[in-house]
Design a protein around this motif. Structure first.
Motif, short mmCIF file in Angstrom:
data_model
loop_
_atom_site.label_atom_id
_atom_site.label_comp_id
_atom_site.label_asym_id
_atom_site.label_seq_id
_atom_site.Cartn_x
_atom_site.Cartn_y
_atom_site.Cartn_z
N ASN A 78 0.84 -1.20 0.00
CA ASN A 78 0.00 0.00 0.00
C ASN A 78 0.87 1.24 0.00
O ASN A 78 1.92 1.26 0.65
CB ASN A 78 -0.91 0.00 1.23
N ALA A 79 0.43 2.26 -0.72
CA ALA A 79 1.17 3.53 -0.76
C ALA A 79 0.24 4.63 -1.22
O ALA A 79 -0.84 4.38 -1.78
CB ALA A 79 2.37 3.42 -1.70
N ALA A 80 0.66 5.85 -0.99
CA ALA A 80 -0.03 6.99 -1.59
C ALA A 80 0.39 7.06 -3.05
O ALA A 80 1.58 7.12 -3.36
CB ALA A 80 0.36 8.27 -0.87
N THR A 81 -0.57 7.04 -3.96
CA THR A 81 -0.27 7.06 -5.39
C THR A 81 -1.07 8.16 -6.07
O THR A 81 -2.09 8.63 -5.56
CB THR A 81 -0.61 5.70 -6.05
N THR A 82 -0.59 8.55 -7.22
CA THR A 82 -1.31 9.55 -8.01
C THR A 82 -1.78 8.92 -9.31
O THR A 82 -1.12 8.07 -9.89
CB THR A 82 -0.41 10.76 -8.33
N ASP A 83 -2.94 9.35 -9.72
CA ASP A 83 -3.51 8.94 -10.98
C ASP A 83 -4.07 10.18 -11.63
O ASP A 83 -5.12 10.70 -11.23
CB ASP A 83 -4.60 7.89 -10.77
N GLY A 84 -3.34 10.70 -12.62
CA GLY A 84 -3.69 12.01 -13.15
C GLY A 84 -3.35 13.07 -12.11
O GLY A 84 -2.25 13.10 -11.57
N SER A 85 -4.33 13.87 -11.77
CA SER A 85 -4.11 14.91 -10.77
C SER A 85 -4.61 14.50 -9.38
O SER A 85 -4.47 15.26 -8.42
CB SER A 85 -4.84 16.20 -11.18
N ALA A 86 -5.17 13.30 -9.26
CA ALA A 86 -5.77 12.86 -8.00
C ALA A 86 -4.78 12.03 -7.19
O ALA A 86 -3.97 11.27 -7.74
CB ALA A 86 -7.03 12.05 -8.27
N LEU A 87 -4.86 12.19 -5.87
CA LEU A 87 -4.04 11.43 -4.94
C LEU A 87 -4.93 10.39 -4.26
O LEU A 87 -6.02 10.70 -3.79
CB LEU A 87 -3.44 12.37 -3.89
N TYR A 88 -4.43 9.16 -4.21
CA TYR A 88 -5.20 8.07 -3.62
C TYR A 88 -4.37 7.32 -2.58
O TYR A 88 -3.15 7.25 -2.66
CB TYR A 88 -5.64 7.07 -4.70
N ASN A 89 -5.08 6.72 -1.64
CA ASN A 89 -4.50 5.74 -0.73
C ASN A 89 -4.76 4.38 -1.37
O ASN A 89 -5.89 3.89 -1.37
CB ASN A 89 -5.17 5.85 0.65
N ARG B 14 -2.25 17.98 1.41
CA ARG B 14 -2.79 17.22 0.28
C ARG B 14 -4.05 16.50 0.70
O ARG B 14 -4.15 16.01 1.83
CB ARG B 14 -1.76 16.21 -0.23
N ASP B 15 -5.00 16.44 -0.21
CA ASP B 15 -6.26 15.76 0.07
C ASP B 15 -6.35 14.48 -0.76
O ASP B 15 -6.19 14.50 -1.99
CB ASP B 15 -7.45 16.66 -0.29
N TYR B 16 -6.62 13.36 -0.07
CA TYR B 16 -6.84 12.11 -0.78
C TYR B 16 -8.24 12.10 -1.39
O TYR B 16 -9.21 12.54 -0.76
CB TYR B 16 -6.71 10.92 0.16
N ALA B 17 -8.33 11.58 -2.59
CA ALA B 17 -9.62 11.41 -3.25
C ALA B 17 -10.20 10.05 -2.86
O ALA B 17 -9.47 9.12 -2.50
CB ALA B 17 -9.45 11.49 -4.76
N ALA B 18 -11.51 9.93 -2.95
CA ALA B 18 -12.19 8.66 -2.67
C ALA B 18 -12.15 7.78 -3.90
O ALA B 18 -12.47 8.22 -5.01
CB ALA B 18 -13.64 8.91 -2.25
N GLY B 19 -11.77 6.53 -3.71
CA GLY B 19 -11.72 5.60 -4.83
C GLY B 19 -13.10 5.05 -5.16
O GLY B 19 -14.08 5.26 -4.44
N THR B 20 -13.15 4.35 -6.27
CA THR B 20 -14.41 3.75 -6.73
C THR B 20 -14.26 2.27 -7.03
O THR B 20 -15.20 1.63 -7.49
CB THR B 20 -14.91 4.46 -8.00
N ASP B 21 -13.10 1.70 -6.74
CA ASP B 21 -12.83 0.30 -7.09
C ASP B 21 -13.60 -0.66 -6.20
O ASP B 21 -13.96 -0.35 -5.07
CB ASP B 21 -11.33 -0.01 -6.94
N THR B 22 -13.80 -1.86 -6.72
CA THR B 22 -14.29 -2.96 -5.90
C THR B 22 -13.18 -3.40 -4.96
O THR B 22 -12.05 -3.62 -5.39
CB THR B 22 -14.73 -4.14 -6.78
N PRO B 23 -13.46 -3.54 -3.66
CA PRO B 23 -12.41 -3.85 -2.69
C PRO B 23 -12.02 -5.32 -2.68
O PRO B 23 -12.23 -6.04 -1.69
CB PRO B 23 -13.03 -3.41 -1.37
N ALA B 24 -11.46 -5.78 -3.78
CA ALA B 24 -11.04 -7.18 -3.87
C ALA B 24 -9.99 -7.33 -4.97
O ALA B 24 -9.99 -6.58 -5.95
CB ALA B 24 -12.24 -8.09 -4.16
N VAL B 25 -9.09 -8.29 -4.78
CA VAL B 25 -8.09 -8.64 -5.80
C VAL B 25 -8.07 -10.16 -5.91
O VAL B 25 -8.56 -10.88 -5.04
CB VAL B 25 -6.69 -8.11 -5.42
N SER B 26 -7.46 -10.64 -7.00
CA SER B 26 -7.40 -12.08 -7.24
C SER B 26 -5.96 -12.56 -7.10
O SER B 26 -5.05 -11.98 -7.70
CB SER B 26 -7.93 -12.39 -8.64
N ILE B 27 -5.76 -13.62 -6.32
CA ILE B 27 -4.46 -14.23 -6.14
C ILE B 27 -4.56 -15.70 -6.56
O ILE B 27 -5.17 -16.51 -5.86
CB ILE B 27 -3.99 -14.14 -4.66
#
Length: 505
Positions: free
Chosen positions: A290-301, A353-366
């Motif tokens: 996990n890290a603080a990442t940027t996607d375009g101009s938005a900052l996400y956790n 800096r303000d984190y933006a709210a994500g929209t992803d489904t909270p799951a990954v596949s392993i």
């Protein structure tokens, strides 16, 4: 009781309610506290119930969230306690009105022993629902059901969700109070009401989910300098995590898990990208980090599965990612920044800096296994667990960073919520923190592996995978909404019925 005694009773209830939550974790205290609150509300005017409710709310929240003063001082703690205390007071007014109106409208035994406790329980739960969604996304941190993670009644949450558990707890208490008030303890028919509620709470087994194999997971608690104000050398967090990971090299892992937070964005920093690739390669397993990442101009956790088999330095879009859905107001972003900056510029200025709210489904596949995710305070929001399970999650992984609250009850409270989620969803939970406390928790709430706070270490386990959706997950949100609106509708009906009966005399 007179108002002065009701105020004292409410203050005592606030202290007892706090004791029901970790670190004390004396779960029976929640029932005593609830009874005291209800007794203090009986016979109160609107103004009186507001005053009594405010005393209860302020005492309770001031004790429960005292950890918010750990680094930033008393202002955030006072502000949060005052806000939640006031909202609690407003939310308790309808309960005082229910005690006034319903016995007048339906004065018989059925009304006093069944309908009144049900209405009071629905209004209590509805207040929790509102506080859990508003303002700024709400704070569902203090729901009554969440106090029961170590109690035998926790299994009920797998059938009706956490809000449903709150309802049943208050119903049992309110029905007992009515038996005492009406001196009905010698009438078996009415004693059976609270007795049946207690029996359901204590004897109902958890909803059965099905075993579906296992996933070998290694989780790392680095105990690095990951706090907001911690002094650290360059790459201090990742170095601490890497050093703590050493015992896992050579283990046959399916997934390596690190907690919340790194020193930089690995999708924009080549050194960190190569570092993570080396870690994952040596472990022989994909790394969930996990890290603080940027996607375009938005900052996400952002949590992500770092898989060097895709590329030694993958791009963000190459990997499975989950952006935190519920950034913490005044912790990860400042709502209405101009307004609050005028009130407390020094504190607001700390968050540049303000984190933006994500929209992803909270799951990954392993390797074909769906792993449900929650980042830090995400764990307290019902929809995160529901969406994970609906996405097919067979195990839940919660990544968190408790470094800003070292030495407080915060990490133990959050861990209790993680345990409740394991029981509610019928899933094993891997709760991994930067500094502790970390645990692997079985679907029945039992702890399999644990790391105490303030140490570095690893947990490795063949984690049981489970399938099947519990009713508590499938219908928990619908139940909470039903209780909210049905309680308000029933209170309104009680008001009109009481007025009609009074006019008819």
């Amino acid at each position: 009781m007179p108002c002065w005694l009701a105020v004292i009773t409410a203050a005592a209830a606030g202290v007892l309610m706090d004791l029901a939550y970790p670190a004390a974790g004396v779960w029976p205290a929640a029932y005593i506290a609830t009874a005291l609150v209800l007794l203090a509300m009986i016979g109160r005017s609107v103004a009186g119930s507001l005053a009594v409710g405010a005393v209860f709310g302020l005492v309770f929240y001031a004790l429960l969230v005292f950890w918010t003063s750990r680094y930033l001082g008393p202002i955030p703690w006072i502000a949060l306690s005052a806000l939640e205390g006031l909202l609690t007071a407003l939310g308790l007014i309808p309960i005082a009105l229910a005690y006034r109106w319903l016995p007048r409208g339906i004065p018989r035994h059925l009304g006093r022993h069944v309908l009144l406790p049900a209405l009071v329980a629905a209004l209590w739960t509805g207040r929790e629902v509102v506080l859990g969604t508003w303002p700024y996304g709400g704070l569902p941190w203090a729901r009554l059901g969440m106090s029961q993670s170590e109690s035998p009644v926790a299994a009920i949450s797998s059938w009706v969700g956490v809000s449903g558990l709150s309802f049943l707890m208050v119903f049992a208490v309110a029905a007992t109070v009515e038996c005492a008030r009406t001196r009905s303890w010698r009438q078996p028919a009415w004693v059976a009401v609270p007795a049946s509620a207690v029996a359901i709470l204590l004897l109902m087994p958890a909803f059965p989910t099905a075993a579906a194999g296992s996933l070998r997971i290694g989780a790392v608690q680095g105990n690095g300098p990951s706090g907001y104000f911690d002094e650290r050398k360059p790459w201090g967090i990742v170095d601490a995590q890497a050093a703590a990971t050493d015992p896992l090299y050579g283990e046959d892992l399916d997934l390596l898990v690190w907690p919340e937070g790194l020193d930089a964005d690995p999708f924009r920093n080549e050194y960190l990208a190569s570092y993570l690739t080396g870690i994952s390669g040596r472990a022989g397993a994909p790394l969930l980090a996990n890290a603080a990442t940027t996607d375009g101009s938005a900052l996400y956790n952002t949590s992500f599965v770092w898989d060097p088999s895709i590329s030694p330095a993958p791009e963000r879009e190459d990997l499975q990612t989950y952006d935190k859905r519920n950034p913490v107001p005044f912790g990860e972003y400042v709502p209405d920044r101009d307004f609050y900056n005028a009130l407390a510029p020094d504190l607001v200025g700390l968050l540049q800096r303000d984190y933006a709210a994500g929209t992803d489904t909270p799951a990954v596949s392993i390797d074909g296994v769906q792993v449900g995710l929650a980042i830090c305070f995400d764990v307290i929001y019902d929809e995160m667990i529901r969406e994970s399970v609906r996405a097919g999650a067979q195990v839940l992984v919660f990544q968190t960073n408790n470094a800003d609250f070292r030495g407080t009850d915060e990490n133990l409270q959050q861990l209790a919520f993680a345990r409740m989620r394991a029981i509610e969803a019928g899933r094993t939970v891997v709760n991994i923190s930067t500094v502790g406390t970390s645990q692997i928790i079985r679907s029945d709430g039992a702890t399999i592996r644990s790391l105490p706070a303030g140490v570095e270490g690893v947990m490795v386990e063949n984690v049981e995978l489970r399938t099947g959706t519990t009713p508590g997950v499938a219908f928990g949100t619908a139940i909470s909404q039903l209780l909210l609106w049905a309680g308000l509708a029933a209170l309104t009906a009680a008001r009109f019925t009481a007025r009609r009966r009074i006019r008819g005399r």
